[in-house]
Design a protein around this motif. Structure first.
Motif, mmCIF file in Angstrom:
data_model
loop_
_atom_site.group_PDB
_atom_site.id
_atom_site.type_symbol
_atom_site.label_atom_id
_atom_site.label_comp_id
_atom_site.label_asym_id
_atom_site.label_seq_id
_atom_site.Cartn_x
_atom_site.Cartn_y
_atom_site.Cartn_z
ATOM 1 N N PHE A 77 -44.630 -13.272 51.635
ATOM 2 C CA PHE A 77 -43.423 -13.387 50.810
ATOM 3 C C PHE A 77 -42.387 -14.195 51.566
ATOM 4 O O PHE A 77 -42.195 -14.008 52.775
ATOM 5 C CB PHE A 77 -42.831 -12.012 50.493
ATOM 6 N N GLY A 78 -41.695 -15.069 50.856
ATOM 7 C CA GLY A 78 -40.596 -15.797 51.478
ATOM 8 C C GLY A 78 -39.753 -16.508 50.450
ATOM 9 O O GLY A 78 -40.231 -16.911 49.387
ATOM 10 N N ARG A 79 -38.479 -16.638 50.772
ATOM 11 C CA ARG A 79 -37.548 -17.394 49.941
ATOM 12 C C ARG A 79 -36.757 -18.330 50.861
ATOM 13 O O ARG A 79 -36.062 -17.865 51.774
ATOM 14 C CB ARG A 79 -36.573 -16.465 49.210
ATOM 15 N N ILE A 80 -36.878 -19.621 50.634
ATOM 16 C CA ILE A 80 -36.099 -20.610 51.367
ATOM 17 C C ILE A 80 -35.163 -21.293 50.381
ATOM 18 O O ILE A 80 -35.614 -21.814 49.348
ATOM 19 C CB ILE A 80 -37.005 -21.649 52.056
ATOM 20 N N VAL A 81 -33.877 -21.257 50.676
ATOM 21 C CA VAL A 81 -32.883 -21.900 49.818
ATOM 22 C C VAL A 81 -32.093 -22.883 50.672
ATOM 23 O O VAL A 81 -31.474 -22.494 51.670
ATOM 24 C CB VAL A 81 -31.929 -20.875 49.173
ATOM 25 N N ASN A 82 -32.122 -24.139 50.296
ATOM 26 C CA ASN A 82 -31.416 -25.189 51.016
ATOM 27 C C ASN A 82 -30.155 -25.591 50.258
ATOM 28 O O ASN A 82 -30.184 -25.721 49.026
ATOM 29 C CB ASN A 82 -32.316 -26.408 51.204
ATOM 30 N N LEU A 83 -29.079 -25.808 50.980
ATOM 31 C CA LEU A 83 -27.827 -26.240 50.356
ATOM 32 C C LEU A 83 -27.758 -27.759 50.359
ATOM 33 O O LEU A 83 -27.608 -28.388 51.410
ATOM 34 C CB LEU A 83 -26.627 -25.648 51.086
ATOM 35 N N SER A 84 -27.901 -28.330 49.175
ATOM 36 C CA SER A 84 -27.718 -29.765 48.989
ATOM 37 C C SER A 84 -26.280 -29.988 48.532
ATOM 38 O O SER A 84 -25.380 -29.240 48.914
ATOM 39 C CB SER A 84 -28.736 -30.308 47.982
#
Length: 253
Positions: free
Chosen positions: A134-141
């Protein structure tokens, strides 16, 4: 809480602005939060706010562009809070200037923090996520990824993060890991205050002028972005990956 299981969330650049709001929102959702910024001291006010609201958080100093510092920080998070299951790559800097005035250092600094930092943090955290399934990666563009005068370095870095996000989604999806990006429009933070100063406007006037061009007729607040990040970080978003969500108060070209 909005998720079915408490997890460990790691938020970079979490001492202030969007990062702090995101850390506080994820803590409110029940996650244990690692607050990363350049120094441990810088992150302490965010930790204090989280703990005052009944949450659990840890401040860690880390230069996200430094390989050894990132490895040490992620190891510390795993040891003290647990393996990170949520990563929010928010750390960022501005070195605005027109192209003919922009130095190589201006270019390199922005690329190192935004792109190299997101790469190093994602590479370090994905090991734990793969093991957990399980994983969640959220990048701020940013809306600046579409181009913005005086921000050749920042625009290129934020556009690069969108391609990086989509590639992570392709590579990591089979391990139960999603990757998405949130691209804010105008948000009232210290960084936008710096931009106002650069163009010679009072920040209040700068915000009013921006709001006139936004369909909802107001500028964004850090909590607006944190709400979008929280969705991507949730278990409910398990079938959403490789997406770029513009949170800008209206459509963008």
């Amino acid at each position: 809480m909005s998720t079915t299981e408490q997890r460990v969330a790691l938020v970079t650049g979490a001492a202030r602005g969007i990062g702090a709001a995101t850390a506080e929102r994820l803590a409110a959702d029940g996650h244990r939060v690692a607050v990363l910024d350049l120094t441990e001291e810088a992150g302490q006010p965010t930790v204090a706010a989280i703990e005052a609201a009944g949450g659990s958080a840890l401040a860690i100093g880390c230069d996200v562009s430094d390989t050894d510092a990132v490895s040490a920080a992620v190891a510390q998070v795993a040891e003290r809070l647990g393996p990170p299951g949520i990563l929010v790559n928010n750390a960022g800097v501005l070195r605005d200037n027109l192209l003919f005035k922009m130095s190589e250092a201006d270019w390199d600094t922005v690329m190192n923090v935004h792109l190299r930092g997101a790469f190093l943090m994602s590479r370090a955290c994905q090991q734990h996520m793969v093991e957990a399934g399980f994983g969640r990666i959220v990048n701020l563009s940013s809306s600046s990824a579409l181009g913005n005068r005086g921000q050749a370095n920042y625009a290129a870095a934020k556009a690069g993060l969108q391609g990086f996000t989509k590639t992570l989604a392709i590579e990591l999806g089979k391990f139960g890991i999603t990757a998405n990006a949130v691209a804010p429009g105008f948000v009232a933070t210290e960084m936008t205050a710096q931009t106002a100063q650069r163009v010679g406007m009072a920040f209040d006037d700068f915000q009013r002028a921006a709001a006139e061009q936004i369909p909802v007729r107001r500028v964004g607040q850090p909590a607006d972005i944190a709400n979008a990040v929280a969705f991507f970080a949730s278990e409910a978003a398990g079938y959403v990956s490789g997406q770029v969500l513009y949170v800008a108060g209206g459509p963008l070209d």
